[in-house]
Design an enzyme around this catalytic site. Structure first.
Site, PDB file in Angstrom:
ATOM      1  N   ASP A 108       1.028  -1.126  -0.042  1.00 22.90           N
ATOM      2  CA  ASP A 108      -0.122   0.199  -0.009  1.00 22.90           C
ATOM      3  C   ASP A 108       0.997   1.250   0.076  1.00 22.90           C
ATOM      4  O   ASP A 108       1.970   1.181   0.665  1.00 22.90           O
ATOM      5  CB  ASP A 108      -0.960   0.141   1.303  1.00 22.90           C
ATOM      6  CG  ASP A 108      -1.981  -0.871   1.166  1.00 22.90           C
ATOM      7  OD1 ASP A 108      -2.019  -1.856   0.489  1.00 22.90           O
ATOM      8  OD2 ASP A 108      -2.916  -0.767   2.249  1.00 22.90           O
ATOM      9  N   SER A 248       8.406   5.271   5.297  1.00 20.39           N
ATOM     10  CA  SER A 248       9.396   4.384   4.649  1.00 20.39           C
ATOM     11  C   SER A 248       8.901   4.327   3.223  1.00 20.39           C
ATOM     12  O   SER A 248       7.893   4.838   2.754  1.00 20.39           O
ATOM     13  CB  SER A 248       9.005   2.906   5.156  1.00 20.39           C
ATOM     14  OG  SER A 248       9.201   2.903   6.581  1.00 20.39           O
TER      15      SER A 248
END
Length: 287
Positions: A108, A248
């Site tokens: 995602d 991230s």
């Protein structure tokens, strides 16, 4: 490239920066404080706190601020904030495209796709980065000239586990130490973010897309990358690893002539927009 209907959500590529991030990067006092924040020793300290029961107090507010739909995840009690952050999604909430010719998203995220030019340079929000900066290996970097660079930016509301995009075999893994900067766009004006962050890359000989490189990149404070070290033979949709707390990024490199990205995703990138994708979603095709 492949032609598709307008089926993707596009968002402005510049994520809104918080007051604290603007303080760290745009003031002299903040930048002095930042020198302490990016030290791995502090990252480890914060990591211990986020793994403790004391950090559970942050869970409820985090869910509310980020509008996280917890009905998509396992219903259980969490022992720490990190335990919550790496929560598992219910199996029926993500559908992996199993057609071997379909290129799928590993996570995602908010996706941008760039063609790698003859100098192995790609651009992200007005900053340029060489593939060799990421890999620190000129020989491997040259293999991806004229190929594609897929950049998946995970934000705090995203599912932070990621998967393999195809059946294949792992042939090389390398971890590169670095200082941990935020992946927020504001930081890119002062620092070569992806070149400085701690990262781990895996070279995988896939069945349908040739030899790819998947790079997981840590971020400010925790930024911890936890990959499954037991894997050698991998399967499409199989979990590869997870990020612990901290924004991230995943970068995936493809060689020239192996894949065709979705035309709408390419157009979104050209228009300075990111494309919202989910793990397992089709985002291109095998050539």
């Amino acid at each position: 490239m492949i032609e598709t209907e307008n089926k993707y959500e596009a968002i402005d590529i510049c994520e809104k920066d918080t007051l604290s991030v603007r303080f760290l990067y745009n003031t002299s006092v903040g930048r002095a404080f930042l020198k302490l924040l990016i030290k791995p020793s502090l990252s480890k300290f914060v990591g211990k706190y986020m793994n403790s029961k004391l950090s559970c107090v942050w869970i409820k507010g985090f869910i509310k601020r980020n509008s996280i739909d917890m009905s998509q995840y396992e219903d259980r009690k969490y022992g720490s904030f990190n335990d919550f952050f790496i929560r598992k999604i219910l199996p029926d909430k993500r559908s992996v495209e199993l057609n071997p010719n379909a290129l799928i998203a590993p996570c995602d995220s908010k996706l941008s796709v760039y063609k790698i030019n003859s100098d192995s340079v790609f651009s992200i929000k007005h900053s340029s980065y060489t593939i060799n900066d990421l890999l620190q290996n000129e020989e491997i970097s040259k293999e991806y000239e004229n190929g594609y660079c897929f950049i998946y930016r995970l934000t705090t509301d995203d599912y932070h586990r990621y998967s393999h995009i195809d059946d294949g075999k792992i042939i090389y893994i390398k971890y590169i130490n670095g200082v941990l900067h935020t992946v927020r766009p504001i930081a890119q004006n002062r620092y070569p973010i992806f070149a400085q962050n701690s990262r781990e890359y895996t070279i995988i000989e896939t069945e349908n897309f040739g030899k790819i490189v998947q790079i997981e990149i840590g971020a400010l404070l925790i930024g911890k990358i936890s990959n499954n070290k037991e894997q050698t033979v991998v399967k499409r949709g199989e979990e590869k690893g997870m990020f612990e707390f901290g924004g991230s990024t995943i970068v995936v490199l493809f060689k020239d002539g192996t894949i065709a990205p979705d035309s709408q995703i390419l157009a979104n990138t050209e228009n300075d927009k990111e494309t919202v994708v989910k793990l397992g979603m089709k985002i291109g095709e095998k050539l």
